[in-house]
Motif scaffolding. Structure first.
Motif, PDB file in Angstrom:
ATOM      1  N   UNK A 140      22.672 -14.623  -0.230  1.00 51.55           N
ATOM      2  CA  UNK A 140      22.574 -14.408   1.215  1.00 51.55           C
ATOM      3  C   UNK A 140      21.134 -14.430   1.724  1.00 51.55           C
ATOM      4  N   UNK A 141      20.160 -14.124   0.853  1.00 51.28           N
ATOM      5  CA  UNK A 141      18.753 -14.149   1.268  1.00 51.28           C
ATOM      6  C   UNK A 141      17.988 -15.312   0.650  1.00 51.28           C
ATOM      7  N   UNK A 142      18.707 -16.250   0.034  1.00 57.30           N
ATOM      8  CA  UNK A 142      18.074 -17.443  -0.514  1.00 57.30           C
ATOM      9  C   UNK A 142      17.295 -17.220  -1.791  1.00 57.30           C
ATOM     10  N   UNK A 143      17.721 -16.262  -2.620  1.00 56.70           N
ATOM     11  CA  UNK A 143      17.027 -15.973  -3.881  1.00 56.70           C
ATOM     12  C   UNK A 143      17.938 -16.207  -5.091  1.00 56.70           C
ATOM     13  N   UNK A 144      18.756 -17.241  -5.025  1.00 53.64           N
ATOM     14  CA  UNK A 144      19.587 -17.568  -6.188  1.00 53.64           C
ATOM     15  C   UNK A 144      18.672 -17.836  -7.391  1.00 53.64           C
ATOM     16  N   UNK A 145      19.073 -17.322  -8.553  1.00 55.49           N
ATOM     17  CA  UNK A 145      18.289 -17.553  -9.763  1.00 55.49           C
ATOM     18  C   UNK A 145      17.173 -16.552  -9.984  1.00 55.49           C
ATOM     19  N   UNK A 146      17.062 -15.525  -9.119  1.00 53.80           N
ATOM     20  CA  UNK A 146      15.977 -14.543  -9.234  1.00 53.80           C
ATOM     21  C   UNK A 146      16.396 -13.283  -9.976  1.00 53.80           C
ATOM     22  N   UNK A 147      17.637 -13.162 -10.419  1.00 50.99           N
ATOM     23  CA  UNK A 147      18.116 -11.861 -10.878  1.00 50.99           C
ATOM     24  C   UNK A 147      17.358 -11.321 -12.091  1.00 50.99           C
ATOM     25  N   UNK A 148      16.810 -12.189 -12.930  1.00 49.89           N
ATOM     26  CA  UNK A 148      16.096 -11.731 -14.122  1.00 49.89           C
ATOM     27  C   UNK A 148      14.586 -11.633 -13.907  1.00 49.89           C
ATOM     28  N   UNK A 149      14.115 -11.920 -12.710  1.00 46.51           N
ATOM     29  CA  UNK A 149      12.678 -11.879 -12.438  1.00 46.51           C
ATOM     30  C   UNK A 149      12.169 -10.429 -12.455  1.00 46.51           C
ATOM     31  N   UNK A 150      10.934 -10.271 -12.896  1.00 47.39           N
ATOM     32  CA  UNK A 150      10.278  -8.959 -12.824  1.00 47.39           C
ATOM     33  C   UNK A 150       9.892  -8.676 -11.370  1.00 47.39           C
ATOM     34  N   UNK A 151      10.181  -7.487 -10.893  1.00 47.28           N
ATOM     35  CA  UNK A 151       9.786  -7.122  -9.524  1.00 47.28           C
ATOM     36  C   UNK A 151       8.270  -7.011  -9.396  1.00 47.28           C
ATOM     37  N   UNK A 152       7.579  -6.848 -10.516  1.00 49.09           N
ATOM     38  CA  UNK A 152       6.124  -6.731 -10.491  1.00 49.09           C
ATOM     39  C   UNK A 152       5.451  -8.076 -10.253  1.00 49.09           C
ATOM     40  N   UNK A 153       6.181  -9.160 -10.432  1.00 45.36           N
ATOM     41  CA  UNK A 153       5.583 -10.493 -10.319  1.00 45.36           C
ATOM     42  C   UNK A 153       6.054 -11.244  -9.077  1.00 45.36           C
ATOM     43  N   UNK A 154       6.693 -10.543  -8.152  1.00 43.65           N
ATOM     44  CA  UNK A 154       7.165 -11.171  -6.927  1.00 43.65           C
ATOM     45  C   UNK A 154       6.063 -11.173  -5.874  1.00 43.65           C
ATOM     46  N   UNK A 155       6.085 -12.171  -5.008  1.00 39.94           N
ATOM     47  CA  UNK A 155       5.193 -12.163  -3.846  1.00 39.94           C
ATOM     48  C   UNK A 155       5.674 -11.124  -2.850  1.00 39.94           C
ATOM     49  N   UNK A 156       4.860 -10.827  -1.838  1.00 37.95           N
ATOM     50  CA  UNK A 156       5.256  -9.848  -0.830  1.00 37.95           C
ATOM     51  C   UNK A 156       6.530 -10.247  -0.112  1.00 37.95           C
ATOM     52  N   UNK A 157       6.636 -11.534   0.259  1.00 40.29           N
ATOM     53  CA  UNK A 157       7.844 -12.001   0.926  1.00 40.29           C
ATOM     54  C   UNK A 157       9.065 -11.913   0.029  1.00 40.29           C
ATOM     55  N   UNK A 158       8.897 -12.232  -1.261  1.00 37.53           N
ATOM     56  CA  UNK A 158      10.019 -12.140  -2.199  1.00 37.53           C
ATOM     57  C   UNK A 158      10.453 -10.694  -2.391  1.00 37.53           C
ATOM     58  N   UNK A 159       9.490  -9.766  -2.457  1.00 36.05           N
ATOM     59  CA  UNK A 159       9.848  -8.347  -2.596  1.00 36.05           C
ATOM     60  C   UNK A 159      10.658  -7.866  -1.400  1.00 36.05           C
ATOM     61  N   UNK A 160      10.243  -8.265  -0.199  1.00 30.56           N
ATOM     62  CA  UNK A 160      10.975  -7.817   0.979  1.00 30.56           C
ATOM     63  C   UNK A 160      12.369  -8.436   1.023  1.00 30.56           C
ATOM     64  N   UNK A 161      12.500  -9.661   0.550  1.00 32.55           N
ATOM     65  CA  UNK A 161      13.829 -10.285   0.496  1.00 32.55           C
ATOM     66  C   UNK A 161      14.716  -9.612  -0.551  1.00 32.55           C
ATOM     67  N   UNK A 162      14.131  -9.158  -1.666  1.00 33.48           N
ATOM     68  CA  UNK A 162      14.899  -8.394  -2.657  1.00 33.48           C
ATOM     69  C   UNK A 162      15.358  -7.073  -2.052  1.00 33.48           C
ATOM     70  N   UNK A 163      14.456  -6.400  -1.323  1.00 35.62           N
ATOM     71  CA  UNK A 163      14.840  -5.149  -0.665  1.00 35.62           C
ATOM     72  C   UNK A 163      15.951  -5.393   0.349  1.00 35.62           C
ATOM     73  N   UNK A 164      15.872  -6.519   1.071  1.00 33.63           N
ATOM     74  CA  UNK A 164      16.933  -6.874   2.016  1.00 33.63           C
ATOM     75  C   UNK A 164      18.247  -7.126   1.274  1.00 33.63           C
ATOM     76  N   UNK A 165      18.182  -7.821   0.148  1.00 30.09           N
ATOM     77  CA  UNK A 165      19.383  -8.076  -0.641  1.00 30.09           C
ATOM     78  C   UNK A 165      20.014  -6.775  -1.127  1.00 30.09           C
ATOM     79  N   UNK A 166      19.182  -5.810  -1.515  1.00 29.18           N
ATOM     80  CA  UNK A 166      19.694  -4.513  -1.974  1.00 29.18           C
ATOM     81  C   UNK A 166      20.464  -3.804  -0.858  1.00 29.18           C
TER      82      UNK A 166
END
Length: 592
Positions: A140-166
């Motif tokens: 829904x937030x366009x992050x298919x394939x990100x589930x195994x990514x480390x949250x420490x290595x995400x960009x600011x925009x990616x972190x906010x999209x993960x928070x939105x997905x949560x």
């Protein structure tokens, strides 16, 4: 009449002050938000936008205290429209939830999948449902394939999209977003707002957003709510909201409006009759282009047009960095071979994506960090040779997080603290504090605790505290973050006056509108290096630099080029050109 998703009925809220007294924040608020709609909350800095949002979700008063009256009704998936109080806390947050400003404050686990599953596990969602919900939310937030990514290595925009997905994984009926792009670079902002657009297309949900990035969001929302004078006005459609009030929205109310709307409304004020109030540059180009305002594209600027606005004297720089490098224990080469001169009488903008090294460079320039290699010279002397107090008197640094600088119990005492250390006479101290407080519009809050101010007010106080002692060099990290149009302009005008008086003023920012309108010179950073050093016109004309630094030119730079054949940095320049093109007041421009 559409079914409501959220209703406020004669709702009032009071903060509980440390003295035990009450301070009214919302007074008899009543409005309704339609199910499935997208609503923007507007208001000047300190008007109570975030306070309203926190009350709608129930964080005020349930968790942060205070007093309330009236009702907030929410549309529960099975119970229908009910008083929020009739739901237990778990049901409330599964009905109305909230995404906050800073993704760093919301992410608590080490992988993307763990982060999105965390709340689901706490709400005892069956394990068989968790993975499908995680996968669905990421899509829904366009992050298919990100589930195994480390949250420490995400960009600011990616972190906010993960928070939105949560948040989306919880499947709330209403989601409130409180300035979700405020900590992001321009490309990160675009990623998050694109994710919001995807959510609208893919999810049956009601969205309410507090957002200053109006150029990207204003034309997308269905309705606008205005927080003003302790109450809430509306909802109204965005075009009706602007058409009814005109330039009063910006000039009197102090709100950001889209740059295309600035052009449209100001032309109307000058007597040019337009068929509609424009919300986007495309609308302007479609309508005004059809009236013959376009010309063949002009060649790129040469010589002075692309140069810094202000040529400084060839004197010794106030700060000189040569070969500066810096590494953190956890990350090497955060700065790499930085050469930079900062001059008096100049307003310098440092721009670049999140993590490019901007704030680290500022800490090295101010002596907070010692470079691992190279040297920083302030007024002819290496920073390592200064006593810290002596260097701090010469170079003022305003941090990105205002609370890190506050140490006193009242706004006045906070402002006076530095002047007392400099042994400024009491009568002069009071005069200077009062004058600066009026400049940053905090004179009515002089007796308040700094920690009880809104975020925008805290930012203005942090700036005022550092510049009141009139240092030779001022370095500001995101000085206009969270500010409305009026307050951002006042702060930047104040910085301009300091530079005109002889100070060397440097500001770090993600706001390209301010860079275009105020900066004499720009430095763009990427991956710890300086990749550009020149004027704002040249910066926004360089596609390669913008792409590498993850920047975007302000909208007017692009749509003015389509309209007039050459770009402008500020809306006022385009407005003057268009008024001249139409030739007389009262000219009528029909839409296509």
């Amino acid at each position: 009449m559409p079914e409501p998703a959220l209703v406020a009925e004669d709702y009032s809220y009071w903060f509980k002050l440390p003295t035990g007294e009450r301070r009214l924040a919302l007074d008899s608020v009543s409005f309704s938000v339609a199910k499935g709609s997208f609503v923007l909350i507007l208001g000047e800095s300190g008007s109570g936008k975030s306070t309203l949002a926190l009350n709608l979700v129930g964080i005020y008063p349930d968790y942060f205290g205070g007093f309330n009256e009236g009702r907030v009704l929410v549309n529960h998936r099975t119970k229908g429209l009910v008083n929020r109080r009739e739901l237990d806390r778990g049901e409330r947050f599964q009905t109305v939830n909230m995404l906050f400003q800073n993704p760093e404050d919301q992410i608590v686990t080490l992988t993307v999948e763990e982060e999105i599953a965390f709340a689901l596990e706490n709400y005892l969602v069956p394990p068989s449902e968790i993975r499908p919900r995680v996968a669905r939310a990421l899509g829904q937030v366009g992050l298919q394939g990100f589930k195994d990514r480390s949250t420490l290595k995400l960009s600011g925009g990616e972190k906010q999209r993960v928070a939105l997905a949560a948040m989306l994984a919880m499947e709330p009926s209403v989601l409130i977003l409180d300035e979700p792009t405020s900590n992001l670079d321009p490309v990160g902002t675009e990623e998050v707002l694109d994710a919001v657009r995807l959510v609208r297309e893919r999810v049956d949900i009601t969205l309410v957003i507090v957002e200053h990035e109006v150029d990207r969001i204003f034309h997308q929302v269905d309705e606008v709510l205005l927080v003003d004078g302790l109450t809430v006005h509306g909802p109204e459609t965005p075009r009706a909201f602007l058409t009814k009030r005109g330039m009063q929205v910006r000039d009197d109310m102090g709100l950001w409006i889209p740059q295309a709307s600035e052009v449209s409304l100001e032309l109307a004020r000058r007597g040019v009759s337009l068929s509609r109030t424009h919300l986007t540059g495309k609308e302007l180009v479609d309508d005004l282009g059809a009236a013959g305002a376009r010309e063949p594209a002009a060649p790129p600027p040469k010589g002075d047009a692309a140069a810094p606005r202000r040529l400084v004297a060839a004197a010794e720089p106030a700060i000189k960095a040569r070969g500066v490098g810096f590494s953190y224990p956890s990350k090497s080469d955060v700065l790499r071979d930085i050469d930079l001169d900062i001059h008096k009488h100049e307003l310098l903008a440092i721009v670049g994506q999140n993590g490019s090294g901007k704030s680290t460079l500022a800490s090295c320039l101010t002596g907070l960090f010692a470079p691992a290699s190279g040297t920083v010279i302030v007024d002819g002397k290496p920073t390592g040779d200064y006593k810290f107090a002596e260097l701090a008197r010469r170079v003022a640094y305003i941090f990105q997080v205002p609370e890190k600088q506050f140490i006193r119990k009242s706004v006045f005492e906070e402002m006076a603290h530095g002047l007392k250390a400099l042994k400024v006479p009491a009568d002069e101290l009071e005069r200077r504090v009062d004058a600066v407080l009026k400049t940053v519009r905090l004179d009515e809050r002089k007796d308040s605790s700094p920690f009880l101010l809104s975020h925008g007010q805290k930012r203005r106080l942090s700036v005022a505290c550092m510049v009141i002692s009139e240092p030779e060099v001022v370095i500001l990290d995101e000085p206009t973050f969270g500010q409305d149009w009026r307050q951002a302009g006042r702060l930047m005008d104040y910085m301009r006056s300091l530079a005109d008086a002889g100070a060397a003023v440097t500001f770090i920012t993600h706001d390209m509108r301010l860079v275009a309108e105020y900066a004499d010179r720009c430095v763009a950073m990427s991956d710890g290096r300086i990749i550009f050093n020149g004027g704002p016109f040249e910066l926004f004309s360089s596609a390669d630099v913008l792409n590498e630094a993850r920047l975007k030119a302000p909208p007017v730079f692009d749509f003015s080029k389509e309209l007039m054949g050459k770009p402008t940095l500020a809306t006022i320049d385009l407005i003057d050109q268009l008024e001249a093109r139409f030739g007389r007041p009262g000219a009528v421009v029909q839409g296509s």
